[in-house]
Scaffold this motif. Sequence first.
Motif, PDB file in Angstrom:
ATOM      1  N   MET A   1     -10.856  19.697  -5.941  1.00  0.00           N
ATOM      2  CA  MET A   1     -12.046  19.754  -6.788  1.00  0.00           C
ATOM      3  C   MET A   1     -11.694  20.405  -8.132  1.00  0.00           C
ATOM      4  SD  MET A   1     -15.667  21.678  -5.993  1.00  0.00           S
ATOM      5  CE  MET A   1     -15.867  20.768  -4.469  1.00  0.00           C
ATOM      6  N   ARG A  59     -15.850  18.974 -10.825  1.00  0.00           N
ATOM      7  CA  ARG A  59     -15.831  17.531 -10.574  1.00  0.00           C
ATOM      8  C   ARG A  59     -15.989  17.348  -9.069  1.00  0.00           C
ATOM      9  NH1 ARG A  59     -15.804  14.419 -15.371  1.00  0.00           N
ATOM     10  NH2 ARG A  59     -14.422  15.388 -16.884  1.00  0.00           N
ATOM     11  N   ARG A  60     -16.982  16.593  -8.648  1.00  0.00           N
ATOM     12  CA  ARG A  60     -17.240  16.469  -7.223  1.00  0.00           C
ATOM     13  C   ARG A  60     -17.338  15.005  -6.791  1.00  0.00           C
ATOM     14  NH1 ARG A  60     -21.750  21.327  -6.733  1.00  0.00           N
ATOM     15  NH2 ARG A  60     -20.238  23.037  -6.855  1.00  0.00           N
ATOM     16  N   HIS A  61     -16.862  14.755  -5.569  1.00  0.00           N
ATOM     17  CA  HIS A  61     -16.944  13.426  -4.980  1.00  0.00           C
ATOM     18  C   HIS A  61     -17.441  13.589  -3.551  1.00  0.00           C
ATOM     19  CE1 HIS A  61     -14.706  11.734  -8.371  1.00  0.00           C
ATOM     20  NE2 HIS A  61     -13.877  12.754  -8.253  1.00  0.00           N
ATOM     21  N   PHE A  62     -18.489  12.868  -3.196  1.00  0.00           N
ATOM     22  CA  PHE A  62     -19.043  12.971  -1.852  1.00  0.00           C
ATOM     23  C   PHE A  62     -17.963  12.609  -0.837  1.00  0.00           C
ATOM     24  CE2 PHE A  62     -21.439  11.241   1.792  1.00  0.00           C
ATOM     25  CZ  PHE A  62     -22.202  12.369   2.087  1.00  0.00           C
ATOM     26  N   TRP A 111     -27.074  17.139 -10.304  1.00  0.00           N
ATOM     27  CA  TRP A 111     -26.583  15.809  -9.947  1.00  0.00           C
ATOM     28  C   TRP A 111     -27.746  14.883  -9.569  1.00  0.00           C
ATOM     29  CZ3 TRP A 111     -23.572  20.037  -9.483  1.00  0.00           C
ATOM     30  CH2 TRP A 111     -22.209  19.923  -9.761  1.00  0.00           C
ATOM     31  N   ASN A 115     -28.152   7.118  -5.343  1.00  0.00           N
ATOM     32  CA  ASN A 115     -27.708   6.006  -6.185  1.00  0.00           C
ATOM     33  C   ASN A 115     -28.901   5.090  -6.440  1.00  0.00           C
ATOM     34  OD1 ASN A 115     -25.050   6.902  -6.191  1.00  0.00           O
ATOM     35  ND2 ASN A 115     -24.478   5.645  -4.426  1.00  0.00           N
ATOM     36  N   SER A 179     -25.949   7.694 -10.213  1.00  0.00           N
ATOM     37  CA  SER A 179     -24.889   7.828  -9.219  1.00  0.00           C
ATOM     38  C   SER A 179     -24.828   9.279  -8.774  1.00  0.00           C
ATOM     39  CB  SER A 179     -23.539   7.421  -9.811  1.00  0.00           C
ATOM     40  OG  SER A 179     -22.472   7.812  -8.950  1.00  0.00           O
ATOM     41  N   GLU A 181     -22.467  10.993  -8.132  1.00  0.00           N
ATOM     42  CA  GLU A 181     -21.316  11.694  -8.697  1.00  0.00           C
ATOM     43  C   GLU A 181     -21.526  12.059 -10.162  1.00  0.00           C
ATOM     44  OE1 GLU A 181     -17.683   9.641  -7.988  1.00  0.00           O
ATOM     45  OE2 GLU A 181     -17.741   9.995  -5.822  1.00  0.00           O
ATOM     46  N   ASP A 182     -22.680  11.674 -10.726  1.00  0.00           N
ATOM     47  CA  ASP A 182     -22.949  11.941 -12.140  1.00  0.00           C
ATOM     48  C   ASP A 182     -24.008  13.026 -12.316  1.00  0.00           C
ATOM     49  OD1 ASP A 182     -21.166   9.972 -12.859  1.00  0.00           O
ATOM     50  OD2 ASP A 182     -22.719   8.421 -13.058  1.00  0.00           O
ATOM     51  N   GLY A 214     -24.313  17.384  -5.175  1.00  0.00           N
ATOM     52  CA  GLY A 214     -23.455  16.219  -5.098  1.00  0.00           C
ATOM     53  C   GLY A 214     -22.654  16.112  -3.822  1.00  0.00           C
ATOM     54  N   ILE A 215     -22.747  17.117  -2.947  1.00  0.00           N
ATOM     55  CA  ILE A 215     -21.938  17.162  -1.730  1.00  0.00           C
ATOM     56  C   ILE A 215     -22.783  17.242  -0.463  1.00  0.00           C
ATOM     57  CG2 ILE A 215     -20.212  18.479  -0.442  1.00  0.00           C
ATOM     58  CD1 ILE A 215     -19.045  17.075  -2.840  1.00  0.00           C
TER      59      ILE A 215
END
Length: 229
Positions: A1, A59-62, A111, A115, A179, A181-182, A214-215
């Motif tokens: 991350m 910066r995060r991504h599920f 976030w 979506n 999104s 992630e945004d 976001g997670i």
Amino acid sequence: MKVKIHREGTNILIVLLLILSVVNASAWMFIRPAAIPIVFTSVSGVFYLLVVNFFRSPRRHFPGKVTDSLVVSSVDGRVVALEKVYESEVLHRDVIQLSVFMSVVNVHANWFPVNGVVKLVRHHSGRFLSAYLPKASLENERSTILIRASNGSDVLVRQIAGAVARRIVTYAEVGEEASIEDHLGFIKFGSRVDIFLPLDTEILVKIGDKTVGGITEVARLRDPSQSNS
């Protein structure tokens, strides 16, 4: 991350660094005994690091599978409200309100919770009560974003200013794709975000739970094919 400084904090941090540098330099030049400027510089350093921490922007991504029914927390914080309410400003119907309060030590980037497509963005002038209070959702300065989720459900997000937070920044624009992630926006110095969900939504958190923007999966929207409407 990966973590960087949020763009909302860049100018503030530069100006604050310059001010603290001038003040501390003056303290070292003109104040005696030396113990006083030492203490002053230490306090200034801790304060500056706290402000830097506040404006961090990870910066995060599920980590799991992203589905049309997925709802994630919009912010870092703690769940302070989870109840059936009548949303009177945009949806005009009964919904589930899920509210997360951010303290000054939390990341304050916001976030998108789902979506989909942004259908409405509206700013409301108001008061600056403590964001922890239930009535803050309707009385405080706030921004409201309506998203048509990928599964067809309408999800409403409300950024709420607080007693300290006096600036809400909303990046979401009508017609753009949302999104998880945004970032949809940013609230400066402590506040709260409400998410309003359809009544048949499956809720996955409870009052007092901590969330990560976001997670953390907070809910699952019902499959439209199973709806009677």
